[in-house]
Design a protein around this motif. Structure first.
Motif, PDB file in Angstrom:
ATOM      1  N   ILE A 181       0.843  -1.198   0.000  1.00 58.00           N
ATOM      2  CA  ILE A 181       0.000   0.000   0.000  1.00 58.00           C
ATOM      3  C   ILE A 181       0.877   1.246   0.000  1.00 58.00           C
ATOM      4  CG2 ILE A 181      -1.810   1.298   1.176  1.00 58.00           C
ATOM      5  CD1 ILE A 181      -2.730  -1.257   2.497  1.00 58.00           C
ATOM      6  N   ILE A 182       0.528   2.193  -0.870  1.00 56.75           N
ATOM      7  CA  ILE A 182       1.195   3.499  -0.921  1.00 56.75           C
ATOM      8  C   ILE A 182       0.156   4.564  -0.597  1.00 56.75           C
ATOM      9  CG2 ILE A 182       2.348   5.218  -2.375  1.00 56.75           C
ATOM     10  CD1 ILE A 182       3.467   2.905  -4.039  1.00 56.75           C
ATOM     11  N   ALA A 183       0.455   5.431   0.374  1.00 55.39           N
ATOM     12  CA  ALA A 183      -0.413   6.567   0.673  1.00 55.39           C
ATOM     13  C   ALA A 183       0.022   7.742  -0.188  1.00 55.39           C
ATOM     14  CB  ALA A 183      -0.328   6.931   2.149  1.00 55.39           C
ATOM     15  N   TYR A 184      -0.943   8.423  -0.799  1.00 52.18           N
ATOM     16  CA  TYR A 184      -0.667   9.589  -1.645  1.00 52.18           C
ATOM     17  C   TYR A 184      -1.516  10.717  -1.095  1.00 52.18           C
ATOM     18  CZ  TYR A 184       0.016  12.282  -5.973  1.00 52.18           C
ATOM     19  OH  TYR A 184       0.353  13.256  -6.897  1.00 52.18           O
ATOM     20  N   SER A 185      -0.895  11.638  -0.350  1.00 54.87           N
ATOM     21  CA  SER A 185      -1.670  12.587   0.448  1.00 54.87           C
ATOM     22  C   SER A 185      -0.990  13.944   0.567  1.00 54.87           C
ATOM     23  CB  SER A 185      -1.865  11.991   1.851  1.00 54.87           C
ATOM     24  OG  SER A 185      -2.442  12.923   2.750  1.00 54.87           O
ATOM     25  N   VAL A 186      -1.787  14.959   0.878  1.00 52.99           N
ATOM     26  CA  VAL A 186      -1.238  16.296   1.146  1.00 52.99           C
ATOM     27  C   VAL A 186      -0.710  16.380   2.573  1.00 52.99           C
ATOM     28  CG1 VAL A 186      -2.744  17.457  -0.498  1.00 52.99           C
ATOM     29  CG2 VAL A 186      -3.493  17.194   1.871  1.00 52.99           C
ATOM     30  N   GLU A 187      -1.061  15.414   3.409  1.00 50.70           N
ATOM     31  CA  GLU A 187      -0.629  15.391   4.801  1.00 50.70           C
ATOM     32  C   GLU A 187       0.886  15.211   4.889  1.00 50.70           C
ATOM     33  OE1 GLU A 187      -0.413  15.910   8.212  1.00 50.70           O
ATOM     34  OE2 GLU A 187      -2.479  15.147   8.232  1.00 50.70           O
ATOM     35  N   ASP A 188       1.556  16.076   5.654  1.00 55.05           N
ATOM     36  CA  ASP A 188       3.010  15.945   5.760  1.00 55.05           C
ATOM     37  C   ASP A 188       3.496  15.976   7.212  1.00 55.05           C
ATOM     38  OD1 ASP A 188       2.597  18.580   6.373  1.00 55.05           O
ATOM     39  OD2 ASP A 188       3.886  19.399   4.792  1.00 55.05           O
ATOM     40  N   ARG A 189       2.609  15.645   8.159  1.00 58.66           N
ATOM     41  CA  ARG A 189       3.027  15.591   9.558  1.00 58.66           C
ATOM     42  C   ARG A 189       3.845  14.325   9.795  1.00 58.66           C
ATOM     43  NH1 ARG A 189      -2.059  16.227  13.278  1.00 58.66           N
ATOM     44  NH2 ARG A 189      -2.933  14.881  11.670  1.00 58.66           N
ATOM     45  N   LEU A 190       5.044  14.496  10.310  1.00 61.36           N
ATOM     46  CA  LEU A 190       5.957  13.366  10.479  1.00 61.36           C
ATOM     47  C   LEU A 190       5.401  12.304  11.421  1.00 61.36           C
ATOM     48  CD1 LEU A 190       9.451  15.122  10.647  1.00 61.36           C
ATOM     49  CD2 LEU A 190       8.158  14.351   8.660  1.00 61.36           C
ATOM     50  N   GLN A 191       4.735  12.733  12.477  1.00 64.81           N
ATOM     51  CA  GLN A 191       4.215  11.769  13.439  1.00 64.81           C
ATOM     52  C   GLN A 191       3.185  10.842  12.798  1.00 64.81           C
ATOM     53  OE1 GLN A 191       5.468  11.400  16.339  1.00 64.81           O
ATOM     54  NE2 GLN A 191       4.059  10.025  17.386  1.00 64.81           N
TER      55      GLN A 191
ATOM     56  N   LEU B 253       6.682  25.385  23.049  1.00 63.37           N
ATOM     57  CA  LEU B 253       6.421  23.968  22.758  1.00 63.37           C
ATOM     58  C   LEU B 253       5.674  23.817  21.443  1.00 63.37           C
ATOM     59  CD1 LEU B 253       6.289  20.950  23.593  1.00 63.37           C
ATOM     60  CD2 LEU B 253       4.170  21.513  24.820  1.00 63.37           C
ATOM     61  N   VAL B 254       4.601  24.595  21.274  1.00 61.56           N
ATOM     62  CA  VAL B 254       3.801  24.515  20.048  1.00 61.56           C
ATOM     63  C   VAL B 254       4.650  24.862  18.834  1.00 61.56           C
ATOM     64  CG1 VAL B 254       1.906  25.599  18.785  1.00 61.56           C
ATOM     65  CG2 VAL B 254       1.591  24.946  21.174  1.00 61.56           C
ATOM     66  N   ALA B 255       5.450  25.918  18.925  1.00 62.62           N
ATOM     67  CA  ALA B 255       6.296  26.338  17.810  1.00 62.62           C
ATOM     68  C   ALA B 255       7.294  25.240  17.447  1.00 62.62           C
ATOM     69  CB  ALA B 255       7.041  27.626  18.166  1.00 62.62           C
ATOM     70  N   THR B 256       7.852  24.585  18.459  1.00 61.05           N
ATOM     71  CA  THR B 256       8.853  23.549  18.228  1.00 61.05           C
ATOM     72  C   THR B 256       8.262  22.313  17.557  1.00 61.05           C
ATOM     73  OG1 THR B 256      10.167  24.260  20.139  1.00 61.05           O
ATOM     74  CG2 THR B 256      10.519  22.005  19.347  1.00 61.05           C
ATOM     75  N   VAL B 257       7.109  21.843  18.057  1.00 59.83           N
ATOM     76  CA  VAL B 257       6.532  20.631  17.476  1.00 59.83           C
ATOM     77  C   VAL B 257       5.972  20.909  16.082  1.00 59.83           C
ATOM     78  CG1 VAL B 257       6.064  19.553  19.698  1.00 59.83           C
ATOM     79  CG2 VAL B 257       4.322  21.011  18.660  1.00 59.83           C
ATOM     80  N   LYS B 258       5.572  22.143  15.812  1.00 62.73           N
ATOM     81  CA  LYS B 258       5.159  22.487  14.450  1.00 62.73           C
ATOM     82  C   LYS B 258       6.344  22.429  13.506  1.00 62.73           C
ATOM     83  CE  LYS B 258       0.987  25.316  14.973  1.00 62.73           C
ATOM     84  NZ  LYS B 258       0.383  26.658  14.732  1.00 62.73           N
ATOM     85  N   ASP B 259       7.488  22.927  13.969  1.00 63.80           N
ATOM     86  CA  ASP B 259       8.704  22.878  13.140  1.00 63.80           C
ATOM     87  C   ASP B 259       9.108  21.432  12.852  1.00 63.80           C
ATOM     88  OD1 ASP B 259       8.889  25.615  13.013  1.00 63.80           O
ATOM     89  OD2 ASP B 259      10.343  25.799  14.632  1.00 63.80           O
TER      90      ASP B 259
END
Length: 221
Positions: A90-100, A211-217
């Protein structure tokens, strides 16, 4: 090369682009659906008919409509299929780019490839198909650090939910009330205050804003 491929995406224009890539790769049989439930049923039917699909390419996000669905997202579909048919690539093809989220899909559900939609998306998809066919895992360059322990700390879904609410501007008291309303535990104010404190120490930041700024980065939220 794969001989029979199923595409699942609720945008026809996306499907047409993926079909063009598959045709260029000389894939013999190509099918497309716009609902996750249809993808699951089509894969099950093909297996029963002893003509299984060699590969599934699916989006993660689907716009809800009047039709009730068992699988509301590509992530739900991937989880179900990998549990029942772990051998299916399976390959996901998505605009989502969150590493987690990418990390979770690859580590927890054994996703074979993750391609980010964009200007080079179809070109990367072609590369991903080749790599997955050869038994390798492929991640688009912008999310390839998802598997790096150094850049992507392993944190729980609870932490992600907590930091997302902080990013939405909620106070810790408001987060406590929200968690209680949606049955997320622990939801007490003291538990949330302690968790935020531990996250600040974990990410070596001074306060919740930092914290928010760091996890967004880091692409975690």
């Amino acid at each position: 090369m794969f001989k029979k491929v199923l595409i699942s995406d609720d945008l026809d224009c996306i499907n047409q682009g993926v079909i063009a890539v598959l045709q260029a790769l000389k894939v013999e049989a190509i099918a497309e659906v716009v609902y996750c439930d249809d993808a699951f049923l089509k894969i099950e039917k093909a297996i029963l008919e002893k003509a299984p699909f060699d590969l599934l390419i699916t989006d993660l996000s689907y716009t809800p409509d009047h039709r009730e669905q068992t699988f509301s997202s590509g992530e739900d579909l991937i989880a179900a299929l990998k549990k029942k048919h772990p051998e299916l690539p399976i390959i996901a093809y998505s605009v989502e780019d969150r590493l987690q989220r990418v990390r979770s899909l690859v580590v927890n559900h054994k996703l074979n490839g993750y391609v980010c939609k964009g200007r080079r998306g179809l070109e990367e998809l072609k590369t991903a198909i080749h790599k997955v066919f050869e038994g390798e895992t492929y991640l688009s360059p912008q999310v390839e650090n998802a598997l790096s322990k150094k850049s992507t700390p392993i944190i729980e879904d609870y932490d992600i939910a907590l930091m997302e609410q902080l990013a939405n501007g909620l106070s810790q008291k408001e987060i406590s009330e929200h968690f209680r309303s949606v049955n997320i535990v622990p939801s007490s104010l003291s538990s949330i205050e302690k968790r935020v404190g531990k996250l600040c120490i974990h990410f070596k930041v001074k306060n919740a804003i930092h914290l928010v700024a760091t996890v967004k980065d880091l692409g975690l939220i």
